[in-house]
Design a protein around this motif. Structure first.
Motif, short mmCIF file in Angstrom:
data_model
loop_
_atom_site.label_atom_id
_atom_site.label_comp_id
_atom_site.label_asym_id
_atom_site.label_seq_id
_atom_site.Cartn_x
_atom_site.Cartn_y
_atom_site.Cartn_z
N VAL A 20 51.00 -7.11 7.00
CA VAL A 20 51.07 -7.30 5.55
C VAL A 20 51.90 -6.17 4.98
O VAL A 20 51.64 -5.00 5.23
CB VAL A 20 49.66 -7.28 4.92
N ASN A 21 52.93 -6.51 4.20
CA ASN A 21 53.76 -5.53 3.53
C ASN A 21 53.56 -5.69 2.03
O ASN A 21 53.77 -6.77 1.49
CB ASN A 21 55.23 -5.74 3.91
N ILE A 22 53.15 -4.62 1.39
CA ILE A 22 52.90 -4.64 -0.05
C ILE A 22 53.96 -3.78 -0.72
O ILE A 22 54.12 -2.60 -0.40
CB ILE A 22 51.49 -4.09 -0.35
N ARG A 23 54.70 -4.39 -1.64
CA ARG A 23 55.73 -3.67 -2.38
C ARG A 23 55.29 -3.60 -3.83
O ARG A 23 54.95 -4.62 -4.42
CB ARG A 23 57.06 -4.40 -2.28
N ILE A 24 55.30 -2.39 -4.37
CA ILE A 24 54.90 -2.22 -5.77
C ILE A 24 55.94 -1.39 -6.51
O ILE A 24 56.65 -0.58 -5.92
CB ILE A 24 53.52 -1.54 -5.89
N ALA A 25 56.03 -1.63 -7.80
CA ALA A 25 56.85 -0.80 -8.67
C ALA A 25 55.99 0.39 -9.08
O ALA A 25 54.90 0.22 -9.62
CB ALA A 25 57.31 -1.58 -9.89
N GLY A 26 56.45 1.58 -8.78
CA GLY A 26 55.68 2.77 -9.10
C GLY A 26 54.89 3.24 -7.88
O GLY A 26 55.28 2.99 -6.75
N THR A 27 53.77 3.91 -8.14
CA THR A 27 52.97 4.45 -7.05
C THR A 27 51.48 4.17 -7.27
O THR A 27 51.05 3.94 -8.39
CB THR A 27 53.15 5.98 -6.93
N TRP A 28 50.75 4.17 -6.17
CA TRP A 28 49.29 4.11 -6.19
C TRP A 28 48.77 5.38 -5.54
O TRP A 28 49.46 5.99 -4.70
CB TRP A 28 48.78 2.91 -5.39
N SER A 29 47.55 5.73 -5.87
CA SER A 29 46.93 6.89 -5.24
C SER A 29 46.53 6.53 -3.81
O SER A 29 46.44 5.36 -3.44
CB SER A 29 45.69 7.33 -6.02
N ARG A 30 46.27 7.55 -3.02
CA ARG A 30 45.80 7.34 -1.65
C ARG A 30 44.51 6.52 -1.65
O ARG A 30 44.32 5.63 -0.84
CB ARG A 30 45.61 8.69 -0.96
N GLU A 31 43.61 6.83 -2.59
CA GLU A 31 42.34 6.11 -2.68
C GLU A 31 42.56 4.63 -3.01
O GLU A 31 41.89 3.76 -2.45
CB GLU A 31 41.43 6.77 -3.72
N GLN A 32 43.48 4.32 -3.90
CA GLN A 32 43.78 2.92 -4.22
C GLN A 32 44.32 2.19 -3.00
O GLN A 32 43.89 1.07 -2.70
CB GLN A 32 44.81 2.85 -5.36
N LYS A 33 45.25 2.82 -2.28
CA LYS A 33 45.81 2.18 -1.08
C LYS A 33 44.74 1.99 -0.01
O LYS A 33 44.70 0.95 0.66
CB LYS A 33 46.99 2.99 -0.54
N LYS A 34 43.85 2.96 0.12
CA LYS A 34 42.76 2.85 1.09
C LYS A 34 41.86 1.66 0.77
O LYS A 34 41.54 0.85 1.64
CB LYS A 34 41.94 4.14 1.08
N GLN A 35 41.49 1.51 -0.49
CA GLN A 35 40.62 0.40 -0.90
C GLN A 35 41.32 -0.95 -0.71
O GLN A 35 40.72 -1.90 -0.21
CB GLN A 35 40.19 0.56 -2.35
N ILE A 36 42.57 -1.03 -1.09
CA ILE A 36 43.32 -2.28 -0.93
C ILE A 36 43.45 -2.64 0.55
O ILE A 36 43.24 -3.79 0.94
CB ILE A 36 44.70 -2.17 -1.61
#
Length: 62
Positions: free
Chosen positions: A4-20
């Motif tokens: 799965v490749n997730i592309r986003i505009a901007g950034t997410w925190s490490r915690e957000q990426k971990k949860q996702i």
């Protein structure tokens, strides 16, 4: 194997990426019968100035 490749505009925190990543992995295991160890996820964080919608770069006030 699932990739799965997730592309986003901007950034997410490490915690957000971990949860996702955890939630997507759990979903693929539950629905697709894919072992967690077979699920690979990558995040591409793209600066706003590299994304355009309807011909307008994100972040432009015009």
């Amino acid at each position: 194997m699932s990739y799965v490749n997730i592309r986003i505009a901007g950034t997410w925190s490490r915690e957000q990426k971990k949860q996702i990543a955890e939630e997507i992995t759990d979903t693929l295991e539950r629905v697709g019968n894919k072992p967690k160890s077979y699920t690979y996820i990558s995040f591409d964080e793209i600066p706003h100035e590299n994304w355009a919608i309807a011909g307008t770069l994100l972040g432009d006030d015009e």
